[in-house]
Design an enzyme around this catalytic site. Structure first.
Site, PDB file in Angstrom:
ATOM      1  NE  ARG A 153      -9.308   5.712   2.606  1.00 34.58           N
ATOM      2  CZ  ARG A 153      -8.076   6.181   2.421  1.00 34.58           C
ATOM      3  NH1 ARG A 153      -7.893   7.433   2.101  1.00 34.58           N
ATOM      4  NH2 ARG A 153      -7.042   5.395   2.566  1.00 34.58           N
ATOM      5  CG  HIS A 166      -3.505  -3.225   4.126  1.00 31.06           C
ATOM      6  ND1 HIS A 166      -2.303  -2.808   4.629  1.00 31.06           N
ATOM      7  CD2 HIS A 166      -4.008  -2.177   3.417  1.00 31.06           C
ATOM      8  CE1 HIS A 166      -2.089  -1.555   4.249  1.00 31.06           C
ATOM      9  NE2 HIS A 166      -3.101  -1.157   3.508  1.00 31.06           N
ATOM     10  CB  CYS A 214      -1.015  -0.045   1.129  1.00 28.84           C
ATOM     11  SG  CYS A 214      -2.395   1.071   0.821  1.00 28.84           S
TER      12      CYS A 214
HETATM   13  N1  GLN Z   1      -2.104   6.937   2.154  1.00 33.23           N
HETATM   14  C1  GLN Z   1      -2.338   6.024   1.132  1.00 33.23           C
HETATM   15  C2  GLN Z   1      -3.696   6.110   0.465  1.00 33.23           C
HETATM   16  O1  GLN Z   1      -4.719   6.287   1.116  1.00 33.23           O
HETATM   17  C3  GLN Z   1      -2.020   4.627   1.629  1.00 33.23           C
HETATM   18  C4  GLN Z   1      -3.031   3.997   2.533  1.00 33.23           C
HETATM   19  C5  GLN Z   1      -2.611   2.665   3.105  1.00 33.23           C
HETATM   20  O2  GLN Z   1      -1.410   2.355   3.210  1.00 33.23           O
HETATM   21  N2  GLN Z   1      -3.567   1.866   3.516  1.00 33.23           N
HETATM   22  O3  GLN Z   1      -3.757   6.002  -0.736  1.00 33.23           O
END
Ligand code: GLN
Length: 241
Positions: free
Chosen positions: A132, A196, A95
């Site tokens: 998101r 994840h 990520c």
């Molecule tokens: N900050 C990044 C995003 O939201 C990574 C998020 C994460 O590592 N879960 O794209």
């Protein structure tokens, strides 16, 4: 045989159980009698510790932590990680870490965070209105045709350059950008992924691929790992599927 794993920024970059990846790599080595050690590489750690390692892991983070680690990564650790990946040292970047190894990550507010340019990709979080990319996710690894299961939560959309191969094809979920149907990327022996969950406990084939590559690079010969009883791991994998 002996392996040293470098765990980059464990205090800043380890969301949604990413540290489980380290536990799995360690256990799966120990089950095979491989002597394994983990070096935690923080903002304060010198790069000489990093250079002695055989496998690299860096996990995800929220934007604030990503900025803190990003400054250090760009100036200090990133150039060595680049050199190591170029030499064939295996690595897993999850990520935010996956975003770091590209050219830049543009958060929806503020300046872009420059990346180490190890992978030919860039990431942009279009606006605070952009939804998101969250949820359980399933994909098929392109090289092995095996499935991977996990959980993703990112605002950034990642786009690969044309010479960079995607890691997997999305079956359910969003993957790199929710548009092109791909998840992650592979460069030499390094994997970048949005998974994840964490990734390795429920996808033991990926863990073993990394361990075998690390041993092959270190000892300069083909390695076939001793079989392990993965009944529980595959049960969890199938349940998630
Ligand atoms: N900050 C990044 C995003 O939201 C990574 C998020 C994460 O590592 N879960 O794209």
């Amino acid at each position: 045989m002996k392996l040293t794993i470098a765990w980059l920024y464990p205090d800043l970059m380890s969301t949604y159980g990413d540290r489980g990846n380290i536990i799995v790599l360690t256990k799966r080595c120990q089950w095979r009698g491989i002597d394994v050690g983990v070096k935690e590489i923080t903002l304060e750690t010198s790069v000489s510790e990093l250079k002695k390692s055989d496998l690299i892991f860096m996990g995800g983070a929220q934007d604030r932590q990503q900025k803190l680690a990003g400054t250090d990564f760009l100036k200090h650790k990133g150039p060595f990680v680049k050199e190591m990946v170029e030499k064939g040292i295996p690595a897993l970047f999850v990520c935010a870490a996956y975003q770091f190894v590209g050219h830049y990550y543009k958060p929806y507010q503020g300046d872009p965070i420059p990346g180490a340019g190890i992978f030919d990709l860039y990431t942009e979080h279009p606006s605070d209105q952009a939804k998101r990319l969250i949820g359980n996710v399933v994909a098929e690894v392109i090289s092995s045709k095996k499935t991977i299961v996990g959980f993703e939560n990112h605002g950034g959309r990642t786009y690969l350059g044309k010479n960079l191969a995607p890691f997997a094809k999305v079956i359910k979920g969003f993957g790199n950008n929710g548009e092109d149907g791909y998840e992650g990327a592979v460069y030499k022996n390094a994997i970048g992924s949005y998974f994840h969950g964490p990734l390795l406990p429920k996808n033991p084939h990926v863990a073993d691929w990394l361990i075998a590559k690390a041993l092959e690079e270190k000892y300069g010969k083909k390695i076939k790992l001793v079989e392990s009883d993965d009944t529980l791991e595959w049960h969890a994998h199938r349940f998630a599927l």
